[in-house]
Design a protein around this motif. Structure first.
Motif, PDB file in Angstrom:
ATOM      1  N   PRO A 113       0.813  -1.217   0.000  1.00 53.34           N
ATOM      2  CA  PRO A 113       0.000   0.000   0.000  1.00 53.34           C
ATOM      3  C   PRO A 113       0.847   1.268   0.000  1.00 53.34           C
ATOM      4  O   PRO A 113       2.045   1.227   0.290  1.00 53.34           O
ATOM      5  CB  PRO A 113      -0.782  -0.121   1.309  1.00 53.34           C
ATOM      6  CG  PRO A 113       0.127  -0.916   2.205  1.00 53.34           C
ATOM      7  CD  PRO A 113       0.788  -1.917   1.306  1.00 53.34           C
ATOM      8  N   ALA A 114       0.203   2.384  -0.327  1.00 49.97           N
ATOM      9  CA  ALA A 114       0.890   3.673  -0.360  1.00 49.97           C
ATOM     10  C   ALA A 114       1.426   4.023   1.015  1.00 49.97           C
ATOM     11  O   ALA A 114       0.779   3.778   2.036  1.00 49.97           O
ATOM     12  CB  ALA A 114      -0.064   4.755  -0.842  1.00 49.97           C
ATOM     13  N   GLN A 115       2.641   4.598   1.048  1.00 55.87           N
ATOM     14  CA  GLN A 115       3.263   4.945   2.317  1.00 55.87           C
ATOM     15  C   GLN A 115       4.307   6.037   2.090  1.00 55.87           C
ATOM     16  O   GLN A 115       4.702   6.309   0.962  1.00 55.87           O
ATOM     17  CB  GLN A 115       3.918   3.711   2.930  1.00 55.87           C
ATOM     18  CG  GLN A 115       4.933   3.059   2.002  1.00 55.87           C
ATOM     19  CD  GLN A 115       5.126   1.600   2.319  1.00 55.87           C
ATOM     20  OE1 GLN A 115       5.842   1.292   3.246  1.00 55.87           O
ATOM     21  NE2 GLN A 115       4.495   0.708   1.555  1.00 55.87           N
ATOM     22  N   ALA A 116       4.733   6.631   3.191  1.00 52.32           N
ATOM     23  CA  ALA A 116       5.769   7.661   3.111  1.00 52.32           C
ATOM     24  C   ALA A 116       7.052   7.027   2.575  1.00 52.32           C
ATOM     25  O   ALA A 116       7.314   5.844   2.806  1.00 52.32           O
ATOM     26  CB  ALA A 116       6.006   8.266   4.491  1.00 52.32           C
ATOM     27  N   PRO A 117       7.908   7.802   1.863  1.00 47.12           N
ATOM     28  CA  PRO A 117       7.733   9.219   1.587  1.00 47.12           C
ATOM     29  C   PRO A 117       7.093   9.528   0.236  1.00 47.12           C
ATOM     30  O   PRO A 117       6.803  10.688  -0.056  1.00 47.12           O
ATOM     31  CB  PRO A 117       9.176   9.725   1.604  1.00 47.12           C
ATOM     32  CG  PRO A 117       9.947   8.584   1.006  1.00 47.12           C
ATOM     33  CD  PRO A 117       9.271   7.331   1.515  1.00 47.12           C
ATOM     34  N   GLN A 118       6.871   8.507  -0.613  1.00 47.83           N
ATOM     35  CA  GLN A 118       6.390   8.798  -1.960  1.00 47.83           C
ATOM     36  C   GLN A 118       4.874   8.698  -2.108  1.00 47.83           C
ATOM     37  O   GLN A 118       4.319   9.240  -3.060  1.00 47.83           O
ATOM     38  CB  GLN A 118       7.073   7.878  -2.983  1.00 47.83           C
ATOM     39  CG  GLN A 118       8.581   8.068  -3.028  1.00 47.83           C
ATOM     40  CD  GLN A 118       9.182   7.515  -4.295  1.00 47.83           C
ATOM     41  OE1 GLN A 118       8.870   7.967  -5.400  1.00 47.83           O
ATOM     42  NE2 GLN A 118      10.039   6.528  -4.162  1.00 47.83           N
ATOM     43  N   PHE A 119       4.201   7.989  -1.200  1.00 50.73           N
ATOM     44  CA  PHE A 119       2.743   7.908  -1.224  1.00 50.73           C
ATOM     45  C   PHE A 119       2.220   7.583  -2.615  1.00 50.73           C
ATOM     46  O   PHE A 119       1.503   8.355  -3.239  1.00 50.73           O
ATOM     47  CB  PHE A 119       2.124   9.202  -0.697  1.00 50.73           C
ATOM     48  CG  PHE A 119       2.306   9.395   0.777  1.00 50.73           C
ATOM     49  CD1 PHE A 119       1.427   8.822   1.686  1.00 50.73           C
ATOM     50  CD2 PHE A 119       3.384  10.120   1.268  1.00 50.73           C
ATOM     51  CE1 PHE A 119       1.604   8.977   3.049  1.00 50.73           C
ATOM     52  CE2 PHE A 119       3.564  10.280   2.632  1.00 50.73           C
ATOM     53  CZ  PHE A 119       2.674   9.709   3.530  1.00 50.73           C
ATOM     54  N   GLN A 120       2.575   6.401  -3.101  1.00 49.26           N
ATOM     55  CA  GLN A 120       2.215   5.996  -4.462  1.00 49.26           C
ATOM     56  C   GLN A 120       0.795   5.434  -4.490  1.00 49.26           C
ATOM     57  O   GLN A 120       0.575   4.234  -4.587  1.00 49.26           O
ATOM     58  CB  GLN A 120       3.225   4.981  -4.987  1.00 49.26           C
ATOM     59  CG  GLN A 120       4.624   5.559  -5.083  1.00 49.26           C
ATOM     60  CD  GLN A 120       5.636   4.489  -5.430  1.00 49.26           C
ATOM     61  OE1 GLN A 120       5.694   3.449  -4.795  1.00 49.26           O
ATOM     62  NE2 GLN A 120       6.426   4.745  -6.442  1.00 49.26           N
ATOM     63  N   ARG A 121      -0.157   6.321  -4.422  1.00 48.38           N
ATOM     64  CA  ARG A 121      -1.551   5.904  -4.429  1.00 48.38           C
ATOM     65  C   ARG A 121      -1.970   5.481  -5.829  1.00 48.38           C
ATOM     66  O   ARG A 121      -1.405   5.928  -6.820  1.00 48.38           O
ATOM     67  CB  ARG A 121      -2.415   7.043  -3.903  1.00 48.38           C
ATOM     68  CG  ARG A 121      -2.165   7.280  -2.399  1.00 48.38           C
ATOM     69  CD  ARG A 121      -2.700   8.579  -1.894  1.00 48.38           C
ATOM     70  NE  ARG A 121      -2.379   8.723  -0.461  1.00 48.38           N
ATOM     71  CZ  ARG A 121      -2.208   9.882   0.137  1.00 48.38           C
ATOM     72  NH1 ARG A 121      -2.311  11.004  -0.539  1.00 48.38           N
ATOM     73  NH2 ARG A 121      -1.919   9.920   1.425  1.00 48.38           N
ATOM     74  N   ASP A 122      -2.973   4.638  -5.878  1.00 44.33           N
ATOM     75  CA  ASP A 122      -3.507   4.095  -7.124  1.00 44.33           C
ATOM     76  C   ASP A 122      -2.404   3.420  -7.950  1.00 44.33           C
ATOM     77  O   ASP A 122      -2.049   3.873  -9.044  1.00 44.33           O
ATOM     78  CB  ASP A 122      -4.182   5.194  -7.947  1.00 44.33           C
ATOM     79  CG  ASP A 122      -5.096   4.632  -9.024  1.00 44.33           C
ATOM     80  OD1 ASP A 122      -5.037   3.410  -9.278  1.00 44.33           O
ATOM     81  OD2 ASP A 122      -5.849   5.417  -9.632  1.00 44.33           O
ATOM     82  N   PRO A 123      -1.848   2.315  -7.428  1.00 45.50           N
ATOM     83  CA  PRO A 123      -0.749   1.648  -8.136  1.00 45.50           C
ATOM     84  C   PRO A 123      -1.143   1.135  -9.518  1.00 45.50           C
ATOM     85  O   PRO A 123      -0.299   1.072 -10.418  1.00 45.50           O
ATOM     86  CB  PRO A 123      -0.360   0.499  -7.196  1.00 45.50           C
ATOM     87  CG  PRO A 123      -1.538   0.302  -6.303  1.00 45.50           C
ATOM     88  CD  PRO A 123      -2.171   1.649  -6.159  1.00 45.50           C
ATOM     89  N   GLN A 124      -2.409   0.771  -9.706  1.00 45.88           N
ATOM     90  CA  GLN A 124      -2.826   0.284 -11.027  1.00 45.88           C
ATOM     91  C   GLN A 124      -2.689   1.385 -12.072  1.00 45.88           C
ATOM     92  O   GLN A 124      -2.186   1.154 -13.175  1.00 45.88           O
ATOM     93  CB  GLN A 124      -4.269  -0.218 -10.976  1.00 45.88           C
ATOM     94  CG  GLN A 124      -4.754  -0.770 -12.309  1.00 45.88           C
ATOM     95  CD  GLN A 124      -6.138  -1.372 -12.232  1.00 45.88           C
ATOM     96  OE1 GLN A 124      -6.681  -1.604 -11.155  1.00 45.88           O
ATOM     97  NE2 GLN A 124      -6.727  -1.632 -13.382  1.00 45.88           N
ATOM     98  N   ARG A 125      -3.123   2.578 -11.712  1.00 42.77           N
ATOM     99  CA  ARG A 125      -2.993   3.707 -12.643  1.00 42.77           C
ATOM    100  C   ARG A 125      -1.533   4.030 -12.914  1.00 42.77           C
ATOM    101  O   ARG A 125      -1.139   4.296 -14.060  1.00 42.77           O
ATOM    102  CB  ARG A 125      -3.712   4.935 -12.073  1.00 42.77           C
ATOM    103  CG  ARG A 125      -3.515   6.210 -12.880  1.00 42.77           C
ATOM    104  CD  ARG A 125      -4.356   7.348 -12.301  1.00 42.77           C
ATOM    105  NE  ARG A 125      -3.957   8.620 -12.870  1.00 42.77           N
ATOM    106  CZ  ARG A 125      -3.019   9.413 -12.352  1.00 42.77           C
ATOM    107  NH1 ARG A 125      -2.364   9.039 -11.263  1.00 42.77           N
ATOM    108  NH2 ARG A 125      -2.713  10.565 -12.930  1.00 42.77           N
ATOM    109  N   ARG A 126      -0.710   3.984 -11.890  1.00 42.24           N
ATOM    110  CA  ARG A 126       0.717   4.242 -12.079  1.00 42.24           C
ATOM    111  C   ARG A 126       1.329   3.219 -13.032  1.00 42.24           C
ATOM    112  O   ARG A 126       2.132   3.560 -13.896  1.00 42.24           O
ATOM    113  CB  ARG A 126       1.451   4.204 -10.738  1.00 42.24           C
ATOM    114  CG  ARG A 126       1.160   5.392  -9.842  1.00 42.24           C
ATOM    115  CD  ARG A 126       1.880   5.289  -8.512  1.00 42.24           C
ATOM    116  NE  ARG A 126       1.604   6.469  -7.717  1.00 42.24           N
ATOM    117  CZ  ARG A 126       2.309   7.596  -7.766  1.00 42.24           C
ATOM    118  NH1 ARG A 126       3.351   7.664  -8.586  1.00 42.24           N
ATOM    119  NH2 ARG A 126       2.002   8.624  -7.033  1.00 42.24           N
TER     120      ARG A 126
END
Length: 310
Positions: A113-126
């Motif tokens: 899951p998203a976490q500090a420091p990059q907070f990569q939310r929505d991994p599917q979209r990325r």
């Protein structure tokens, strides 16, 4: 057409700011500040997509190991949700910049899951954006963390450890070559396919050696019969101490040595001040994932590793 440009000094280290997301904004600002201070990036390596208000609406930052001049990866990749074209343009601009600086490959990792420091939310979209910019998945991995507290388990008495300082480089290359012959790691297997077994072993040694370490940290553990059984390469990356690489020689598998070598690497790092140690492995490497868990590590994230040849 979206303007992609180098971030202005007044936009550093914040880059893209999200209204109401103070935790993310503070963490990523601190992270980029550290990268700049440690020479993992440069101001001219921080690219932004300019929004209609003239401020960054997207960003991508080139990253390298401290002291190096050639970028290895991209970090802090942010793209407007309503403009996938902007995200791909940012990645293409980063690739072009890295190529100019001598890079032949560019990497990016997506953690969930998203976490500090990059907070990569929505991994599917990325992932979709990365694939749209000609990145491909080279490893589907698991990340592990261990909080060092109290007394660690004793070393396995069946193993006699000898260090790089004592043995020199060649025995380590020999052991790595034997390990890579049947590796369950997709990325390492691809290196063997691309470079051949011996060169892949040399590259693994050389690339791990780029991380900070001392010669007496790196060890080969010998079985009672005098043959190499395990290899332990603990190190420190710019953020946290890590299990750089560990492995068990095929002839000695099934003896519980995978847990022993993870514990040995952990002990070495703890003895040198580590309070947290991280490690990772390919999801397909079931034995190593089990060894991390048995050694007290927690699987805190999944990690997709992407790469784009330049």
């Amino acid at each position: 057409m979206t303007l992609i440009r180098i971030a202005r000094p007044d936009e550093l280290p914040a880059l893209v700011e999200y209204p109401g997301d103070t935790e993310r904004n503070a963490a990523t600002r601190e992270y980029l500040g550290q990268l700049l201070d440690r020479k993992c990036t440069r101001p001219e390596w921080c690219l932004v997509a300019e929004g209609s208000d003239g401020r960054p609406s997207g960003s991508v930052v080139l990253w390298t190991i401290p002291g190096h001049e050639v970028p290895l990866a991209v970090v802090l990749f942010e793209a407007p949700e309503d403009s996938p074209e902007t995200g791909i343009a940012l990645l293409d601009a980063a690739a072009a910049k890295a190529r100019e600086l001598g890079a032949t490959e560019l990497e990016h990792v997506v953690d969930s899951p998203a976490q500090a420091p990059q907070f990569q939310r929505d991994p599917q979209r990325r992932g979709e954006l990365l694939r749209g910019a000609r990145f491909t998945v080279v490893r589907d991995g698991l990340r592990f963390s261990h909080q060092v507290s109290g007394e660690l388990p004793a070393d396995d008495p069946r193993l006699d450890f000898r260090s790089l300082a004592d043995l020199g480089r060649q025995p380590f290359i020999d052991v790595l070559q034997e390990l890579l012959a049947d590796t369950a790691d997709a990325r390492l297997a691809a290196d063997v396919q691309r470079h051949g077994l011996r060169r892949a072993a040399e590259l693994l040694f050389e690339e791990t050696a780029e991380l900070r370490h001392e010669p007496d940290w790196w060890e080969i553990g010998y079985d009672a019969d005098g043959t190499p059984a395990v290899v332990s390469l603990p190190a420190e990356n710019p953020s946290v101490p890590v299990i750089g690489f560990v492995g068990v020689i095929p002839a000695h598998r099934g003896k519980g040595y995978a847990v022993s070598v993870v514990r040995r690497s952990t002990r070495v790092l703890a003895a040198n001040g580590a309070t947290e140690v991280r490690g990772d492995c390919d999801r397909a490497n079931v034995a190593m994932a089990r060894a991390f868990r048995s050694a007290g590590y927690e699987n805190f994230a999944a990690r997709l590793e992407f790469s784009r040849p330049l």
